[in-house]
Design a protein around this motif. Structure first.
Motif, PDB file in Angstrom:
ATOM      1  N   MET A   1       0.808  -1.214   0.000  1.00 52.97           N
ATOM      2  CA  MET A   1       0.000   0.000   0.000  1.00 52.97           C
ATOM      3  C   MET A   1       0.846   1.270   0.000  1.00 52.97           C
ATOM      4  O   MET A   1       0.392   2.307  -0.474  1.00 52.97           O
ATOM      5  N   ASP A   2       2.077   1.206   0.492  1.00 53.39           N
ATOM      6  CA  ASP A   2       2.942   2.393   0.451  1.00 53.39           C
ATOM      7  C   ASP A   2       3.162   2.839  -0.997  1.00 53.39           C
ATOM      8  O   ASP A   2       3.213   4.031  -1.279  1.00 53.39           O
ATOM      9  N   VAL A   3       3.280   1.871  -1.916  1.00 52.23           N
ATOM     10  CA  VAL A   3       3.446   2.195  -3.336  1.00 52.23           C
ATOM     11  C   VAL A   3       2.164   2.841  -3.867  1.00 52.23           C
ATOM     12  O   VAL A   3       2.209   3.863  -4.544  1.00 52.23           O
ATOM     13  N   THR A   4       1.038   2.240  -3.538  1.00 56.23           N
ATOM     14  CA  THR A   4      -0.256   2.768  -3.986  1.00 56.23           C
ATOM     15  C   THR A   4      -0.484   4.183  -3.473  1.00 56.23           C
ATOM     16  O   THR A   4      -0.852   5.082  -4.235  1.00 56.23           O
TER      17      THR A   4
ATOM     18  N   GLN B   1      -3.145  -7.593   1.463  1.00 57.15           N
ATOM     19  CA  GLN B   1      -2.540  -8.932   1.391  1.00 57.15           C
ATOM     20  C   GLN B   1      -3.530  -9.952   0.842  1.00 57.15           C
ATOM     21  O   GLN B   1      -3.159 -10.798   0.032  1.00 57.15           O
ATOM     22  N   ILE B   2      -4.780  -9.865   1.278  1.00 59.75           N
ATOM     23  CA  ILE B   2      -5.820 -10.767   0.768  1.00 59.75           C
ATOM     24  C   ILE B   2      -6.009 -10.537  -0.732  1.00 59.75           C
ATOM     25  O   ILE B   2      -6.043 -11.481  -1.522  1.00 59.75           O
TER      26      ILE B   2
ATOM     27  N   LEU C   1      -5.780  -2.685   9.039  1.00 57.56           N
ATOM     28  CA  LEU C   1      -6.850  -3.279   8.240  1.00 57.56           C
ATOM     29  C   LEU C   1      -6.573  -3.090   6.745  1.00 57.56           C
ATOM     30  O   LEU C   1      -6.818  -3.992   5.937  1.00 57.56           O
ATOM     31  N   THR C   2      -6.046  -1.939   6.376  1.00 54.89           N
ATOM     32  CA  THR C   2      -5.683  -1.664   4.986  1.00 54.89           C
ATOM     33  C   THR C   2      -4.644  -2.669   4.514  1.00 54.89           C
ATOM     34  O   THR C   2      -4.784  -3.267   3.438  1.00 54.89           O
ATOM     35  N   ASP C   3      -3.585  -2.877   5.306  1.00 56.21           N
ATOM     36  CA  ASP C   3      -2.528  -3.816   4.927  1.00 56.21           C
ATOM     37  C   ASP C   3      -3.059  -5.240   4.846  1.00 56.21           C
ATOM     38  O   ASP C   3      -2.719  -5.985   3.922  1.00 56.21           O
TER      39      ASP C   3
ATOM     40  N   LEU D   1      -6.982   5.703   4.461  1.00 60.36           N
ATOM     41  CA  LEU D   1      -6.577   4.304   4.650  1.00 60.36           C
ATOM     42  C   LEU D   1      -5.194   4.179   5.278  1.00 60.36           C
ATOM     43  O   LEU D   1      -4.781   3.100   5.667  1.00 60.36           O
ATOM     44  N   ASN D   2      -4.497   5.303   5.357  1.00 58.39           N
ATOM     45  CA  ASN D   2      -3.151   5.309   5.924  1.00 58.39           C
ATOM     46  C   ASN D   2      -3.132   5.816   7.370  1.00 58.39           C
ATOM     47  O   ASN D   2      -2.082   5.920   7.986  1.00 58.39           O
ATOM     48  N   LEU D   3      -4.296   6.134   7.912  1.00 60.05           N
ATOM     49  CA  LEU D   3      -4.365   6.594   9.302  1.00 60.05           C
ATOM     50  C   LEU D   3      -3.979   5.454  10.252  1.00 60.05           C
ATOM     51  O   LEU D   3      -4.265   4.285   9.969  1.00 60.05           O
ATOM     52  N   PRO D   4      -3.339   5.773  11.372  1.00 60.30           N
ATOM     53  CA  PRO D   4      -2.811   4.737  12.277  1.00 60.30           C
ATOM     54  C   PRO D   4      -3.799   3.636  12.675  1.00 60.30           C
ATOM     55  O   PRO D   4      -3.433   2.466  12.684  1.00 60.30           O
TER      56      PRO D   4
END
Length: 128
Positions: A79-82, A112-113, A106-108, A98-101
């Motif tokens: 997600m860092d790339v996205t 992965q799924i 959950l985003t990560d 989606l990057n909030l702590p």
């Protein structure tokens, strides 16, 4: 390794993508359309010269998880790339949520799924 863009500056992100993944290709096409200032260099991991040009990128890992490289050579994934790609093209600002702590784990997990099952997801979504 940094290629030069139209203004003769190195791209801020090299984005390594799977050109055989229909969903990935759809997102890359959108990013390319919005990348008016050539801030992203797009590299298909299936290119015949990929392993020669980018020997520091593990091909199997790049198939499993989206990879990118920053100007300083740092490799980022998932997600860092996205997040960075969409930020560079100044679109989809809502992704920052989606990057909030509290949301990021959950985003990560969701990424992965998706990454693990993207072929099945693509087949399901593209059925007529």
């Amino acid at each position: 390794y940094h290629s030069m863009n139209k203004e003769n500056k190195a791209a801020e992100l090299i984005l390594f993508f799977d050109g055989r993944c229909p969903l990935c290709t759809k997102e890359i096409t959108l990013l390319q359309r919005y990348d008016k200032n050539a801030k992203i260099q797009f590299e298909d991991i299936n290119s015949t010269s990929f392993e020669t040009r980018f020997p520091f990128i593990n091909l199997q890992e790049a198939r499993d998880v989206l990879h990118g490289q920053l100007l300083d050579g740092t490799v980022i994934t998932g997600m860092d790339v996205t997040f960075m790609a969409w930020d560079l093209v100044e679109r989809h600002r809502w992704l920052k949520l989606l990057n909030l702590p509290l949301v990021r784990p959950l985003t990560d997990w969701s990424y992965q799924i998706f990454a693990r099952h993207r072929s099945k997801i693509a087949n399901f979504l593209t059925k007529k």
